[in-house]
Design an enzyme around this catalytic site. Sequence first.
Site, PDB file in Angstrom:
ATOM      1  N   SER A   5     -30.999 -44.451 -41.698  1.00 47.39           N
ATOM      2  CA  SER A   5     -32.119 -44.861 -42.356  1.00 47.39           C
ATOM      3  C   SER A   5     -32.988 -43.872 -42.797  1.00 47.39           C
ATOM      4  O   SER A   5     -34.086 -44.086 -43.507  1.00 47.39           O
ATOM      5  CB  SER A   5     -32.958 -46.115 -42.029  1.00 47.39           C
ATOM      6  OG  SER A   5     -33.246 -45.453 -40.394  1.00 47.39           O
ATOM      7  N   HIS A  26     -26.552 -48.123 -46.170  1.00 50.01           N
ATOM      8  CA  HIS A  26     -27.709 -48.682 -45.114  1.00 50.01           C
ATOM      9  C   HIS A  26     -28.014 -50.091 -45.142  1.00 50.01           C
ATOM     10  O   HIS A  26     -28.433 -50.374 -46.027  1.00 50.01           O
ATOM     11  CB  HIS A  26     -29.332 -47.798 -45.465  1.00 50.01           C
ATOM     12  CG  HIS A  26     -30.128 -48.512 -44.199  1.00 50.01           C
ATOM     13  ND1 HIS A  26     -31.411 -48.894 -44.786  1.00 50.01           N
ATOM     14  CD2 HIS A  26     -30.248 -48.429 -43.088  1.00 50.01           C
ATOM     15  CE1 HIS A  26     -32.231 -49.256 -43.867  1.00 50.01           C
ATOM     16  NE2 HIS A  26     -31.606 -49.055 -42.695  1.00 50.01           N
ATOM     17  N   GLU A  41     -28.392 -50.507 -48.812  1.00 50.66           N
ATOM     18  CA  GLU A  41     -28.938 -49.539 -49.660  1.00 50.66           C
ATOM     19  C   GLU A  41     -27.709 -48.517 -49.771  1.00 50.66           C
ATOM     20  O   GLU A  41     -27.170 -48.119 -48.750  1.00 50.66           O
ATOM     21  CB  GLU A  41     -29.917 -48.869 -49.168  1.00 50.66           C
ATOM     22  CG  GLU A  41     -31.318 -49.734 -49.206  1.00 50.66           C
ATOM     23  CD  GLU A  41     -32.491 -49.444 -48.563  1.00 50.66           C
ATOM     24  OE1 GLU A  41     -33.668 -49.066 -49.040  1.00 50.66           O
ATOM     25  OE2 GLU A  41     -32.442 -48.780 -47.429  1.00 50.66           O
ATOM     26  N   ASN A  64     -37.180 -48.613 -45.430  1.00 51.83           N
ATOM     27  CA  ASN A  64     -37.928 -47.851 -44.431  1.00 51.83           C
ATOM     28  C   ASN A  64     -39.076 -46.871 -44.933  1.00 51.83           C
ATOM     29  O   ASN A  64     -39.869 -46.439 -44.129  1.00 51.83           O
ATOM     30  CB  ASN A  64     -36.774 -46.880 -43.586  1.00 51.83           C
ATOM     31  CG  ASN A  64     -36.191 -47.818 -42.529  1.00 51.83           C
ATOM     32  OD1 ASN A  64     -37.050 -48.698 -42.136  1.00 51.83           O
ATOM     33  ND2 ASN A  64     -35.038 -47.815 -42.391  1.00 51.83           N
TER      34      ASN A  64
END
Length: 298
Positions: A127, A148, A160, A198
């Site tokens: 991440s 991700h 992702e 994130n």
Amino acid sequence: MQANQHSTQPVQKLAVIGAGTMGTGIAIVAARGGCKTFIVDHRAGLAERAIDQAKIFLDRSVNKGKLTVHERDEIIDRMHAVDRLDQLADVDLVIEAVFESLQVKHEVFQALNQVCKPSCLFASNTSTISITEIAGGSGRDDRFIGLHFCLPAQLMKLVEVSRGISTSDECFERAWAFCEQVGQRPVHTQDTPGFVLNYFLIPFNNDAIRLVEQGVASPTDIDVAIKTALGYAMGPFELLDLVGMDTQLLLCEAMHGLTHEKRAVCPPLVKRMIAAGRLGKKTGIGFHRYSDQKIFGA
């Protein structure tokens, strides 16, 4: 960006490296999506424990009418605990979900590169760390992709998908198609620290922790406020307890090291909680107290 469906073949066999909270969730997603799924962890008994945790989660799905008993059994039958990497010689995709250390990830992929077939794709669930950097130590950077998953992976649909500098179009298309194959919702992100989620989430969670440090409100009240007013499924402290304080520290260190963003600096309270063994759900107490050690939501 959509994949060209005619150029891809479904993933039939998949390996997840790392049997922690995230790795177990990814394994559930893959097995539920029809893939024969191997779970690997060098720590004794953790791969088997991941399957036990999957059974608990799937039993809840049966009780809620989301799965039949037969479907649950089929999913579990597709999950296999593995203790040797050479048992992964024939997998189509490997997803790494170990902790955020570039050196450790390089060691994992270098070992995998010796045993996996040339057509096997490598993916990292990182991440914060650059996909290009991880791919550079993998031995097959053209067949390397970032996938991700959003925690908890077995409940959240988002993935992702991030390509490194050398990631081929075929690799990207196959990875995108895999996400859709197992019922996830892929989005294309650039190879930048934190990607989309994130980039916002790590500083946001740190801000919430600082509110507690300053005595503004309790973790419970902050969770209620965020869920009620913003419509989040989980409050920041519920999520932090699921992620684990030890993981939050690693995420902060990686994110701050790459961006120098002040809000990414890990709050002192997190380090004190780690020292006290209050890691979250995995230890039964974090910002909240838990009556059992179950790590998955219903």
